[in-house]
Scaffold this active site. Structure first.
Site, PDB file in Angstrom:
ATOM      1  N   LEU A  92      -6.346  -1.895   5.392  1.00 19.00           N
ATOM      2  CA  LEU A  92      -6.346  -2.629   6.935  1.00 19.00           C
ATOM      3  C   LEU A  92      -7.981  -2.618   7.207  1.00 19.00           C
ATOM      4  O   LEU A  92      -8.069  -3.758   8.085  1.00 19.00           O
ATOM      5  CB  LEU A  92      -6.205  -1.161   7.771  1.00 19.00           C
ATOM      6  CG  LEU A  92      -6.526  -1.807   9.370  1.00 19.00           C
ATOM      7  CD1 LEU A  92      -5.229  -2.925  10.220  1.00 19.00           C
ATOM      8  CD2 LEU A  92      -5.840  -0.258  10.026  1.00 19.00           C
TER       9      LEU A  92
ATOM     10  N   TYR B 127       4.511   4.063  -7.817  1.00 21.04           N
ATOM     11  CA  TYR B 127       3.378   4.578  -7.060  1.00 21.04           C
ATOM     12  C   TYR B 127       2.864   6.183  -7.275  1.00 21.04           C
ATOM     13  O   TYR B 127       2.076   6.501  -7.993  1.00 21.04           O
ATOM     14  CB  TYR B 127       2.375   3.575  -6.541  1.00 21.04           C
ATOM     15  CG  TYR B 127       0.895   3.646  -6.591  1.00 21.04           C
ATOM     16  CD1 TYR B 127      -0.033   4.549  -7.366  1.00 21.04           C
ATOM     17  CD2 TYR B 127       0.441   5.037  -5.397  1.00 21.04           C
ATOM     18  CE1 TYR B 127      -0.854   5.174  -7.287  1.00 21.04           C
ATOM     19  CE2 TYR B 127      -0.650   5.162  -5.338  1.00 21.04           C
ATOM     20  CZ  TYR B 127      -1.731   5.112  -5.953  1.00 21.04           C
ATOM     21  OH  TYR B 127      -2.719   5.805  -5.856  1.00 21.04           O
TER      22      TYR B 127
HETATM   23  N1  UDP Z   1      -1.979  -2.256   8.541  1.00 20.47           N
HETATM   24  C1  UDP Z   1      -1.342  -3.316   9.218  1.00 20.47           C
HETATM   25  N2  UDP Z   1      -1.945  -4.833   9.283  1.00 20.47           N
HETATM   26  C2  UDP Z   1      -2.429  -5.070   7.477  1.00 20.47           C
HETATM   27  C3  UDP Z   1      -3.012  -3.949   6.927  1.00 20.47           C
HETATM   28  C4  UDP Z   1      -2.424  -2.912   6.714  1.00 20.47           C
HETATM   29  O1  UDP Z   1      -1.335  -3.134  10.751  1.00 20.47           O
HETATM   30  O2  UDP Z   1      -2.777  -6.725   7.705  1.00 20.47           O
HETATM   31  C5  UDP Z   1      -1.539  -0.504   8.935  1.00 20.47           C
HETATM   32  C6  UDP Z   1      -0.161  -0.214   7.590  1.00 20.47           C
HETATM   33  O3  UDP Z   1       0.897  -0.508   8.137  1.00 20.47           O
HETATM   34  C7  UDP Z   1      -0.809   1.173   8.125  1.00 20.47           C
HETATM   35  C8  UDP Z   1      -2.419   1.239   8.712  1.00 20.47           C
HETATM   36  O4  UDP Z   1      -2.552  -0.325   8.378  1.00 20.47           O
HETATM   37  O5  UDP Z   1       0.248   1.698   8.507  1.00 20.47           O
HETATM   38  C9  UDP Z   1      -3.180   1.567   7.097  1.00 20.47           C
HETATM   39  O6  UDP Z   1      -2.527   0.594   5.690  1.00 20.47           O
HETATM   40  P1  UDP Z   1      -3.437   0.616   4.380  1.00 20.47           P
HETATM   41  O7  UDP Z   1      -2.479  -0.580   3.683  1.00 20.47           O
HETATM   42  O8  UDP Z   1      -4.546  -0.463   4.502  1.00 20.47           O
HETATM   43  O9  UDP Z   1      -3.672   2.240   3.579  1.00 20.47           O
HETATM   44  P2  UDP Z   1      -1.967   2.793   3.150  1.00 20.47           P
HETATM   45  O10 UDP Z   1      -1.938   3.436   4.706  1.00 20.47           O
HETATM   46  O11 UDP Z   1      -0.850   2.224   3.596  1.00 20.47           O
HETATM   47  O12 UDP Z   1      -2.621   3.198   2.744  1.00 20.47           O
END
Ligand code: UDP
Length: 327
Positions: free
Chosen positions: A190, A141
């Site tokens: 998240l 990506y």
């Molecule tokens: N995260 C989490 N549980 C979830 C989804 C996300 O702990 O169900 C954590 C993920 O590991 C990251 C943060 O939340 O550290 C933000 O994740 P998101 O997928 O929203 O955005 P990313 O940072 O991957 O673009």
């Protein structure tokens, strides 16, 4: 201005369209509705359903509408999926972007805003991450966005194309009007997942790892309000005559997963059960943007920098649209 917005039925695209129309621009939205929602498209925008993979459809778009600038949001955006299906990303994201760029050039359009990503920085030497950071895409990506950034660089050199590449960190929140917000299937982000738990739509939120080298052991991310992102697009477009540019876009402050969950508990006043799970592959411990460059050069200022406001707007959206755009 007549602005083509690809992916204008998606989360960020639809909110950018709302802002553009609010300031009097004429907007043409092009979206295949695979992930976007027709109801997310502002009623004053011209909507064309179509796919960037269909070069003839893209050509027709430019033939019919007198497009003066393009904002390109339409793409596959799931990091995890890209690790399973790399061709969907380094293939489709790239060739779809290429179709768009070829038709833009052929029709004399020279203004272009690319929705890019923090996934270009998988191995940052400094935190916060500024534009001088070495690019190491974290996934197919991220690589697909990197390739598009490189194409833009050469189109600037060869065709005098003026572009801005905006690398988003964690887009979050919803339109303050309450009309547009996040509605992904599947949802992987998240804040919406935590708010779904607050709504009782899921039993709990799984915290992906609590053994990172951060203040509470959970990952730190830079959450930026989607409307502040939208404003950055508008400022970048206005600045293009002064030359092409690349900006990292975040709030410049990081919050841990636990802090986000706590903010959601405070804002919603509801119990939200959190369960510690395993690390998600590919998650760096900390990602924080330095947005000094766009602040300095364009005077960009986030209007909603604090996490509470971001969560409040997201909560207002999720509460009034528990099934997203469905109803
Ligand atoms: N995260 C989490 N549980 C979830 C989804 C996300 O702990 O169900 C954590 C993920 O590991 C990251 C943060 O939340 O550290 C933000 O994740 P998101 O997928 O929203 O955005 P990313 O940072 O991957 O673009």
């Amino acid at each position: 201005m007549n602005i083509l917005v690809t992916g204008g039925a998606g989360y960020i695209g639809s909110i950018v369209v709302e802002e553009l129309i609010g300031q009097g621009d004429h907007v043409i939205v092009f979206d295949n509705l695979y992930y976007g929602h027709r109801a997310a498209v502002h009623p004053d925008a011209v909507f064309v359903q179509g796919d960037l993979a269909d070069r003839a459809a893209v050509k027709a778009l430019f033939d019919v509408h007198s497009i003066e600038a393009v904002m390109h949001f339409a793409s596959y955006t799931l990091v995890g999926e890209s690790m399973q299906q790399p061709f969907k990303y380094i293939g489709d994201n790239v060739t779809n972007g290429l179709n768009l760029l070829q038709e833009a050039v052929a029709h004399g359009v020279r203004r272009f805003i690319l929705s890019s990503t923090a996934n270009l920085f998988d191995d940052p030497a400094r935190m916060p991450i500024d534009e001088a950071e070495r690019i190491v895409p974290g996934s197919p990506y991220g690589e697909s966005k990197h390739i598009l950034e490189r194409m833009l660089y050469w189109l600037d050199r060869v065709h005098g194309f003026r572009y801005a590449a905006l690398r988003y960190f964690n887009a979050a929140g919803a339109s303050p009007t309450g009309e547009r917000g996040e509605d992904h299937t599947p949802e992987t982000h998240l804040i919406p997942l935590v708010l779904q738990a607050a709504l009782g739509q899921r039993e709990h939120i799984v915290v992906f790892g609590d053994d990172y080298p951060t203040r509470d052991g959970t990952c730190v991310r830079d959450y930026i309000h989607v409307t502040d992102l939208a404003q950055a697009h508008i400022l970048a477009l206005q600045a293009l005559d002064g030359g092409s540019r690349t900006y990292n876009l975040g709030n410049g402050q990081g919050f841990t997963v636990q802090e986000v969950i706590e903010a959601c508990r405070e804002v919603t006043g509801r119990q939200i059960k959190a369960v510690i799970g395993r690390r998600r592959p590919g998650d760096p411990a900390t990602l924080i943007a330095s947005s000094d460059k766009i602040r300095r050069e364009l005077g960009w200022q986030p209007r909603y920098p604090d996490l509470r406001t971001i969560v409040e707007h997201a909560w207002a959206w999720h509460r009034s649209h528990p099934d997203g755009y469905e109803n």
